[in-house]
Design an enzyme around this catalytic site. Sequence first.
Site, PDB file in Angstrom:
ATOM      1  N   VAL A  14      17.575  20.149  11.761  1.00  0.00           N
ATOM      2  CA  VAL A  14      17.992  20.796  10.511  1.00  0.00           C
ATOM      3  C   VAL A  14      16.868  21.668   9.944  1.00  0.00           C
ATOM      4  CG1 VAL A  14      18.598  20.318   8.098  1.00  0.00           C
ATOM      5  CG2 VAL A  14      19.713  19.055   9.931  1.00  0.00           C
ATOM      6  N   ASP A  33       5.599  19.604   9.026  1.00  0.00           N
ATOM      7  CA  ASP A  33       5.960  18.361   9.714  1.00  0.00           C
ATOM      8  C   ASP A  33       4.713  17.536   9.932  1.00  0.00           C
ATOM      9  OD1 ASP A  33       7.132  16.467  11.855  1.00  0.00           O
ATOM     10  OD2 ASP A  33       8.847  17.717  11.378  1.00  0.00           O
ATOM     11  N   GLU A 149      23.563  19.083   4.409  1.00  0.00           N
ATOM     12  CA  GLU A 149      23.649  20.012   5.531  1.00  0.00           C
ATOM     13  C   GLU A 149      24.897  19.711   6.368  1.00  0.00           C
ATOM     14  OE1 GLU A 149      21.678  22.758   6.553  1.00  0.00           O
ATOM     15  OE2 GLU A 149      23.528  22.814   7.694  1.00  0.00           O
ATOM     16  N   LYS A 220      28.982  14.758   1.787  1.00  0.00           N
ATOM     17  CA  LYS A 220      28.445  14.834   3.156  1.00  0.00           C
ATOM     18  C   LYS A 220      28.895  13.633   3.999  1.00  0.00           C
ATOM     19  CE  LYS A 220      26.196  15.523   6.807  1.00  0.00           C
ATOM     20  NZ  LYS A 220      26.608  16.520   7.789  1.00  0.00           N
ATOM     21  N   PHE A 265      39.180  17.494  16.375  1.00  0.00           N
ATOM     22  CA  PHE A 265      38.577  16.157  16.426  1.00  0.00           C
ATOM     23  C   PHE A 265      39.541  15.045  16.815  1.00  0.00           C
ATOM     24  CE2 PHE A 265      34.968  18.261  14.989  1.00  0.00           C
ATOM     25  CZ  PHE A 265      33.877  17.427  15.168  1.00  0.00           C
ATOM     26  N   ALA A 268      40.409  12.243  22.449  1.00  0.00           N
ATOM     27  CA  ALA A 268      40.056  10.941  23.014  1.00  0.00           C
ATOM     28  C   ALA A 268      38.977  11.157  24.067  1.00  0.00           C
ATOM     29  CB  ALA A 268      41.293  10.313  23.638  1.00  0.00           C
ATOM     30  N   GLY A 269      38.143  10.165  24.259  1.00  0.00           N
ATOM     31  CA  GLY A 269      37.072  10.286  25.242  1.00  0.00           C
ATOM     32  C   GLY A 269      36.105   9.130  25.121  1.00  0.00           C
ATOM     33  N   CYS A 276      23.880  11.805  14.067  1.00  0.00           N
ATOM     34  CA  CYS A 276      24.549  11.788  12.754  1.00  0.00           C
ATOM     35  C   CYS A 276      25.717  10.812  12.648  1.00  0.00           C
ATOM     36  CB  CYS A 276      25.012  13.198  12.395  1.00  0.00           C
ATOM     37  SG  CYS A 276      23.621  14.290  12.058  1.00  0.00           S
ATOM     38  N   LYS A 336      26.616  15.961  23.099  1.00  0.00           N
ATOM     39  CA  LYS A 336      27.710  16.934  23.206  1.00  0.00           C
ATOM     40  C   LYS A 336      27.166  18.189  23.867  1.00  0.00           C
ATOM     41  CE  LYS A 336      27.394  19.238  18.743  1.00  0.00           C
ATOM     42  NZ  LYS A 336      28.146  19.691  17.601  1.00  0.00           N
TER      43      LYS A 336
HETATM   44  P1  NAD Z   1      14.963  14.870  13.069  1.00  0.00           P
HETATM   45  O1  NAD Z   1      14.626  13.445  13.243  1.00  0.00           O
HETATM   46  O2  NAD Z   1      15.154  15.763  14.234  1.00  0.00           O
HETATM   47  O3  NAD Z   1      13.823  15.565  12.192  1.00  0.00           O
HETATM   48  C1  NAD Z   1      13.193  14.973  11.102  1.00  0.00           C
HETATM   49  C2  NAD Z   1      11.761  15.497  11.062  1.00  0.00           C
HETATM   50  O4  NAD Z   1      11.128  15.007   9.894  1.00  0.00           O
HETATM   51  C3  NAD Z   1      10.893  15.046  12.244  1.00  0.00           C
HETATM   52  O5  NAD Z   1      10.353  16.170  12.902  1.00  0.00           O
HETATM   53  C4  NAD Z   1       9.814  14.178  11.599  1.00  0.00           C
HETATM   54  O6  NAD Z   1       8.561  14.274  12.247  1.00  0.00           O
HETATM   55  C5  NAD Z   1       9.773  14.768  10.196  1.00  0.00           C
HETATM   56  N1  NAD Z   1       9.210  13.880   9.185  1.00  0.00           N
HETATM   57  C6  NAD Z   1       9.445  12.563   8.983  1.00  0.00           C
HETATM   58  N2  NAD Z   1       8.736  12.113   7.931  1.00  0.00           N
HETATM   59  C7  NAD Z   1       8.070  13.177   7.438  1.00  0.00           C
HETATM   60  C8  NAD Z   1       7.199  13.356   6.362  1.00  0.00           C
HETATM   61  N3  NAD Z   1       6.886  12.350   5.521  1.00  0.00           N
HETATM   62  N4  NAD Z   1       6.661  14.574   6.151  1.00  0.00           N
HETATM   63  C9  NAD Z   1       6.979  15.612   6.965  1.00  0.00           C
HETATM   64  N5  NAD Z   1       7.803  15.502   8.000  1.00  0.00           N
HETATM   65  C10 NAD Z   1       8.350  14.297   8.238  1.00  0.00           C
HETATM   66  O7  NAD Z   1      16.243  14.905  12.124  1.00  0.00           O
HETATM   67  P2  NAD Z   1      17.405  15.988  11.983  1.00  0.00           P
HETATM   68  O8  NAD Z   1      18.410  15.801  13.065  1.00  0.00           O
HETATM   69  O9  NAD Z   1      16.835  17.323  11.733  1.00  0.00           O
HETATM   70  O10 NAD Z   1      18.092  15.459  10.652  1.00  0.00           O
HETATM   71  C11 NAD Z   1      17.450  15.536   9.391  1.00  0.00           C
HETATM   72  C12 NAD Z   1      18.428  15.078   8.331  1.00  0.00           C
HETATM   73  O11 NAD Z   1      19.554  15.962   8.304  1.00  0.00           O
HETATM   74  C13 NAD Z   1      19.017  13.695   8.575  1.00  0.00           C
HETATM   75  O12 NAD Z   1      19.232  13.064   7.355  1.00  0.00           O
HETATM   76  C14 NAD Z   1      20.335  13.979   9.259  1.00  0.00           C
HETATM   77  O13 NAD Z   1      21.266  12.965   9.062  1.00  0.00           O
HETATM   78  C15 NAD Z   1      20.756  15.240   8.547  1.00  0.00           C
HETATM   79  N6  NAD Z   1      21.643  16.114   9.326  1.00  0.00           N
HETATM   80  C16 NAD Z   1      21.415  16.331  10.643  1.00  0.00           C
HETATM   81  C17 NAD Z   1      22.256  17.183  11.344  1.00  0.00           C
HETATM   82  C18 NAD Z   1      22.047  17.399  12.824  1.00  0.00           C
HETATM   83  O14 NAD Z   1      22.970  17.937  13.449  1.00  0.00           O
HETATM   84  N7  NAD Z   1      20.923  17.033  13.404  1.00  0.00           N
HETATM   85  C19 NAD Z   1      23.324  17.809  10.698  1.00  0.00           C
HETATM   86  C20 NAD Z   1      23.516  17.588   9.344  1.00  0.00           C
HETATM   87  C21 NAD Z   1      22.675  16.738   8.656  1.00  0.00           C
END
Ligand code: NAD
Length: 447
Positions: A14, A33, A149, A220, A265, A268-269, A276, A336
């Site tokens: 994200v 990060d 998101e 969300k 959505f 079946a699979g 997420c 996926k």
């Molecule tokens: P991710 O685990 O890929 O990334 C999270 C990042 O945060 C990591 O790089 C980690 O090192 C960093 N991090 C953790 N603690 C930190 C800190 N204290 N300071 C700075 N960086 C820190 O996660 P993601 O898939 O990007 O998802 C992030 C959020 O968005 C989650 O809550 C997820 O549920 C939500 N989300 C994800 C998606 C998706 O498709 N991946 C879609 C919608 C919402």
Amino acid sequence: MFEKTIAVIGTGYVGVTTSAILANAGYKVYALDISEDRLQALREGRSFFYEEGINPLIKTAVDNGNLIPTTSYEEAVSNSKFVFSCVGTPDRPDGSSNLDYVFAAAEECAKYIKPGSIYIQKSTVPVGTGRKVSETFKDKSVAYTSNPEFLREGTAVLDTLFFDRIVVGGADKEAVKQVLDLYQEVEKNQKEIAKLAGLQPKEVKGEYIATNLDSAELIKVTSNAFLALKISFANSIAQLADKTDADVVEVMHAAGADPRIGRAFLNAGRGYGGGCFPKDVRGLISSAESFGVDLQIMKAADSLNRQMPEYIVSKAAQKTGDFKGKRAAVLGLSFKAGTSDARKSPGVKIANLLAGTGASVNAYDPEANGEAKEDLTDSVNLVESAEEAVKDAEIIFVATDWPEFKEINLNELKSAMTGSLLVDCMNIYDPEKALAAGLEFIGVGRN
Ligand code: NAD
């Protein structure tokens, strides 16, 4: 400049997408990060994960100085009017959401954030979380907002540019408006950014939704829970179809033709996976429990979803008998198509289940071999191509709907095998074509 500067905390799937797009929409973006590896990839003008279109956006913005990877909260946050939190919210073993990163990021930001800034929670959190996290910014003249998101891995760039809705919740209406305005800048530049990404623009008129904090958070998880529910519903009907002559693909096509139901959505699979749906469903169950609400419907969806890989493997075992010593191939390890993300991937689970029964397993994914590796048991043999995976296989499981698997020549597939069982875990093949190629065929809910 302060007004046009953004800090994005957490450069995962994200955070990278958000940073890369805002940095190409006229903002200066600090991407922060704690992972040096992820930041190093950004400095090199690329993402640590595979996602179509993302690399040109990162490279352009890093080269022109609009995207600045950093580990310094002081540098990123003290210069930024808008601070997005995009850190991970994984599940705990009991299903509840682990909010440690959310609170840690907020506490670190609170040390440097300037009065007048807006803190924007993008991470998926249980309803009620924002009211607690916002306490961190008490007495700082900082507005706290929730902006969940909705991007999907595999189409993350297009989803962010051509959004169907932007939801922003918060008590401070002016702050909510300012966050919504950020996305108007994205919308203004969407076609140009899509072109830079090498992607075909879409015709979508997104909706801007201003609401309160709790509603934004609940929107969300409700969205993800409902999609997960549709998948588990399709899988429960598939199990019934398996006992009859009905074909679940035809059933869902016809049922979904009713606009009140919708086709999307109802597939079946082998069930849903990824970073997420599994955790968001369990997080919702757990957070509802904390309010004294028993979400039985989501418990059923979660339980059925966990069973699907076993269900499919046992269906195959009914045909072949014991897997011990048999050569099996698993095609598809990402959760996926279109992503390298293998978190909670059903393909990985299927490969591990087969290896656990004593089969000799070759596994392959066009993009996810690297990310799947740590979750695969040692006895699963990762290979570099589909051809290598299926050579001399007795059974093939196709677990991800990558185009290269969908378009596979079934006659050539049969010739490469020593056995003949094709297990279509995503219902992507025409059973008649598979039978015509001399394969034995198992789908999910289609006899
Ligand atoms: P991710 O685990 O890929 O990334 C999270 C990042 O945060 C990591 O790089 C980690 O090192 C960093 N991090 C953790 N603690 C930190 C800190 N204290 N300071 C700075 N960086 C820190 O996660 P993601 O898939 O990007 O998802 C992030 C959020 O968005 C989650 O809550 C997820 O549920 C939500 N989300 C994800 C998606 C998706 O498709 N991946 C879609 C919608 C919402």
